[in-house]
Scaffold this motif. Structure first.
Motif, PDB file in Angstrom:
ATOM      1  N   VAL A 150      -0.072 -10.459 -12.591  1.00 41.29           N
ATOM      2  CA  VAL A 150      -1.396  -9.968 -12.186  1.00 41.29           C
ATOM      3  C   VAL A 150      -1.263  -9.011 -11.005  1.00 41.29           C
ATOM      4  O   VAL A 150      -1.928  -7.967 -10.963  1.00 41.29           O
ATOM      5  N   ALA A 151      -0.405  -9.351 -10.042  1.00 41.41           N
ATOM      6  CA  ALA A 151      -0.214  -8.490  -8.873  1.00 41.41           C
ATOM      7  C   ALA A 151       0.339  -7.127  -9.281  1.00 41.41           C
ATOM      8  O   ALA A 151      -0.111  -6.084  -8.775  1.00 41.41           O
ATOM      9  N   ILE A 152       1.299  -7.120 -10.192  1.00 37.46           N
ATOM     10  CA  ILE A 152       1.866  -5.850 -10.661  1.00 37.46           C
ATOM     11  C   ILE A 152       0.808  -5.039 -11.400  1.00 37.46           C
ATOM     12  O   ILE A 152       0.664  -3.827 -11.179  1.00 37.46           O
ATOM     13  N   ALA A 153       0.058  -5.690 -12.285  1.00 34.77           N
ATOM     14  CA  ALA A 153      -0.975  -4.993 -13.051  1.00 34.77           C
ATOM     15  C   ALA A 153      -2.049  -4.423 -12.123  1.00 34.77           C
ATOM     16  O   ALA A 153      -2.482  -3.274 -12.294  1.00 34.77           O
ATOM     17  N   ALA A 154      -2.468  -5.209 -11.136  1.00 34.05           N
ATOM     18  CA  ALA A 154      -3.498  -4.745 -10.204  1.00 34.05           C
ATOM     19  C   ALA A 154      -2.987  -3.588  -9.362  1.00 34.05           C
ATOM     20  O   ALA A 154      -3.714  -2.611  -9.116  1.00 34.05           O
ATOM     21  N   LEU A 156      -2.872   2.331  -8.256  1.00 35.86           N
ATOM     22  CA  LEU A 156      -2.129   3.581  -8.115  1.00 35.86           C
ATOM     23  C   LEU A 156      -2.622   4.626  -9.108  1.00 35.86           C
ATOM     24  O   LEU A 156      -2.773   5.808  -8.763  1.00 35.86           O
ATOM     25  N   LEU A 157      -2.870   4.207 -10.342  1.00 37.14           N
ATOM     26  CA  LEU A 157      -3.392   5.137 -11.350  1.00 37.14           C
ATOM     27  C   LEU A 157      -4.769   5.655 -10.955  1.00 37.14           C
ATOM     28  O   LEU A 157      -5.076   6.837 -11.131  1.00 37.14           O
ATOM     29  N   ALA A 158      -5.593   4.764 -10.414  1.00 37.08           N
ATOM     30  CA  ALA A 158      -6.939   5.173 -10.003  1.00 37.08           C
ATOM     31  C   ALA A 158      -6.885   6.165  -8.847  1.00 37.08           C
ATOM     32  O   ALA A 158      -7.712   7.077  -8.759  1.00 37.08           O
ATOM     33  N   LEU A 159      -5.904   6.006  -7.960  1.00 32.82           N
ATOM     34  CA  LEU A 159      -5.768   6.926  -6.834  1.00 32.82           C
ATOM     35  C   LEU A 159      -5.354   8.320  -7.287  1.00 32.82           C
ATOM     36  O   LEU A 159      -5.710   9.317  -6.655  1.00 32.82           O
ATOM     37  N   GLY A 160      -4.594   8.373  -8.380  1.00 33.43           N
ATOM     38  CA  GLY A 160      -4.041   9.645  -8.813  1.00 33.43           C
ATOM     39  C   GLY A 160      -4.787  10.328  -9.940  1.00 33.43           C
ATOM     40  O   GLY A 160      -4.341  11.368 -10.426  1.00 33.43           O
ATOM     41  N   THR A 161      -5.919   9.772 -10.358  1.00 33.97           N
ATOM     42  CA  THR A 161      -6.672  10.362 -11.460  1.00 33.97           C
ATOM     43  C   THR A 161      -8.112  10.649 -11.053  1.00 33.97           C
ATOM     44  O   THR A 161      -8.628  10.094 -10.087  1.00 33.97           O
ATOM     45  N   PHE A 189     -13.712   4.554  -2.619  1.00 35.04           N
ATOM     46  CA  PHE A 189     -13.456   3.995  -1.297  1.00 35.04           C
ATOM     47  C   PHE A 189     -11.962   4.024  -0.993  1.00 35.04           C
ATOM     48  O   PHE A 189     -11.547   4.435   0.095  1.00 35.04           O
ATOM     49  N   PHE A 190     -11.134   3.606  -1.939  1.00 31.43           N
ATOM     50  CA  PHE A 190      -9.687   3.596  -1.713  1.00 31.43           C
ATOM     51  C   PHE A 190      -9.120   5.010  -1.664  1.00 31.43           C
ATOM     52  O   PHE A 190      -8.137   5.255  -0.962  1.00 31.43           O
ATOM     53  N   ARG A 191      -9.728   5.951  -2.394  1.00 32.54           N
ATOM     54  CA  ARG A 191      -9.267   7.338  -2.321  1.00 32.54           C
ATOM     55  C   ARG A 191      -9.500   7.917  -0.931  1.00 32.54           C
ATOM     56  O   ARG A 191      -8.770   8.811  -0.493  1.00 32.54           O
ATOM     57  N   SER A 192     -10.533   7.426  -0.249  1.00 35.52           N
ATOM     58  CA  SER A 192     -10.821   7.927   1.093  1.00 35.52           C
ATOM     59  C   SER A 192      -9.785   7.459   2.105  1.00 35.52           C
ATOM     60  O   SER A 192      -9.739   7.970   3.229  1.00 35.52           O
ATOM     61  N   HIS A 216       0.781   0.820   1.291  1.00 40.72           N
ATOM     62  CA  HIS A 216       0.681  -0.631   1.139  1.00 40.72           C
ATOM     63  C   HIS A 216       1.015  -1.067  -0.275  1.00 40.72           C
ATOM     64  O   HIS A 216       1.800  -2.011  -0.479  1.00 40.72           O
ATOM     65  N   ILE A 217       0.455  -0.401  -1.259  1.00 42.47           N
ATOM     66  CA  ILE A 217       0.612  -0.857  -2.643  1.00 42.47           C
ATOM     67  C   ILE A 217       2.024  -0.607  -3.164  1.00 42.47           C
ATOM     68  O   ILE A 217       2.597  -1.454  -3.863  1.00 42.47           O
ATOM     69  N   VAL A 218       2.607   0.550  -2.850  1.00 41.03           N
ATOM     70  CA  VAL A 218       3.960   0.839  -3.344  1.00 41.03           C
ATOM     71  C   VAL A 218       4.960  -0.180  -2.794  1.00 41.03           C
ATOM     72  O   VAL A 218       5.773  -0.738  -3.538  1.00 41.03           O
ATOM     73  N   VAL A 219       4.883  -0.442  -1.497  1.00 38.43           N
ATOM     74  CA  VAL A 219       5.792  -1.429  -0.899  1.00 38.43           C
ATOM     75  C   VAL A 219       5.510  -2.819  -1.465  1.00 38.43           C
ATOM     76  O   VAL A 219       6.436  -3.580  -1.764  1.00 38.43           O
ATOM     77  N   ALA A 220       4.230  -3.149  -1.639  1.00 41.87           N
ATOM     78  CA  ALA A 220       3.868  -4.457  -2.181  1.00 41.87           C
ATOM     79  C   ALA A 220       4.393  -4.640  -3.599  1.00 41.87           C
ATOM     80  O   ALA A 220       4.848  -5.729  -3.971  1.00 41.87           O
ATOM     81  N   LEU A 221       4.341  -3.586  -4.403  1.00 34.99           N
ATOM     82  CA  LEU A 221       4.851  -3.674  -5.774  1.00 34.99           C
ATOM     83  C   LEU A 221       6.356  -3.934  -5.785  1.00 34.99           C
ATOM     84  O   LEU A 221       6.847  -4.760  -6.556  1.00 34.99           O
ATOM     85  N   VAL A 222       7.094  -3.228  -4.932  1.00 38.10           N
ATOM     86  CA  VAL A 222       8.540  -3.445  -4.853  1.00 38.10           C
ATOM     87  C   VAL A 222       8.815  -4.870  -4.380  1.00 38.10           C
ATOM     88  O   VAL A 222       9.702  -5.563  -4.895  1.00 38.10           O
ATOM     89  N   PHE A 223       8.047  -5.310  -3.390  1.00 39.25           N
ATOM     90  CA  PHE A 223       8.217  -6.662  -2.848  1.00 39.25           C
ATOM     91  C   PHE A 223       7.993  -7.715  -3.929  1.00 39.25           C
ATOM     92  O   PHE A 223       8.780  -8.663  -4.063  1.00 39.25           O
ATOM     93  N   VAL A 224       6.950  -7.559  -4.715  1.00 41.26           N
ATOM     94  CA  VAL A 224       6.653  -8.518  -5.788  1.00 41.26           C
ATOM     95  C   VAL A 224       7.772  -8.531  -6.822  1.00 41.26           C
ATOM     96  O   VAL A 224       8.118  -9.592  -7.366  1.00 41.26           O
ATOM     97  N   CYS A 225       8.353  -7.376  -7.101  1.00 45.31           N
ATOM     98  CA  CYS A 225       9.461  -7.310  -8.065  1.00 45.31           C
ATOM     99  C   CYS A 225      10.724  -7.978  -7.515  1.00 45.31           C
ATOM    100  O   CYS A 225      11.565  -8.447  -8.288  1.00 45.31           O
TER     101      CYS A 225
END
Length: 219
Positions: free
Chosen positions: A29-33, A38-43, A59-62, A70-79
């Motif tokens: 779930v953490a990886i999917a979220a 990340l996709l929402a930020l870039g589209t 809001f997150f784009r702002s 935060h999310i990129v590091v968190a994704l690596v951490f979860v992996c």
């Protein structure tokens, strides 16, 4: 010294099945979220999405730079987390170093995210409280690992893991709030904070109960 860990090649007792299932569900779930964010930020925002979700993405784009960090590091951490519990890799210093370093960065960037919480002061308070618990558990885990105390190491590592994966447990809680928004009239600004408190509390309490009920099998 950390080198003392290499003198204990024995395998750890497997965790109770309920904890293993919960762990993997939270990781997925953490990886999917994280990937979704990340996709929402870039589209470009889609008009087909619900208005509340569009406003949330905006809001997150702002705060895109901090959110990305935060999310990129968190994704690596979860992996990395599964490697911390796999007997073939759990004693390797690069794995543990990644666990502590990435965990520290996740915690520090979480404080940054708390400065601009979607759910206002309620969410901000939840992030600060559970982030402090996570960093404290991470520090205790590091201390036990360096001292060669395998039992304390595992218990504090489990606590840190449960707390940080609380972010995954908040997702189905948020889903319930989103699904009932038409009935309650609540917006993400109103329910995000409560979702954070509920999700992180569930993980923290469940792990404490497990540590007491399965003390021998977890040692």
């Amino acid at each position: 010294m950390a080198q003392t860990h290499h003198s204990r090649p024995h395998e750890l007792t497997p965790l109770p099945s309920a904890l293993r299932v919960g762990f993997w569900l939270c990781v997925l779930v953490a990886i999917a979220a994280g990937m979704r964010r990340l996709l929402a930020l870039g589209t470009t925002p889609s008009s087909a999405e619900p208005p509340d979700l569009q406003r949330l993405d905006q809001f997150f784009r702002s705060h895109a730079s901090l959110t990305y960090a935060h999310i990129v590091v968190a994704l690596v951490f979860v992996c990395v987390l599964p490697l911390v519990y796999w007997n073939r890799t759990r004693l390797r210093q690069p794995v543990r170093a990644a666990f502590y370093i990435l965990g520290l960065i996740v915690g520090l960037t979480a404080f940054g995210m708390a400065a601009h919480p979607v759910g206002g002061s309620v969410e901000g308070a939840a992030v600060v409280v559970f982030n402090l618990l996570f960093l404290f558990s991470l520090a205790q885990s590091f201390r036990a690992w360096r001292a060669g105390d395998a039992s304390a190491d595992r218990r504090w590592t489990l606590r840190a893991t449960a707390i940080v994966l609380g972010i995954a447990t908040t997702r189905p809680v948020m889903g319930i709030f989103f699904a009932t928004a038409r009935l309650t009239g609540w917006t993400p600004h109103q329910f995000f904070g409560f979702a954070f408190w509920i999700g992180f509390t569930i993980n923290t309490v469940v792990m404490e109960i497990a540590l007491r009920r399965h003390a021998r099998s977890i040692e």
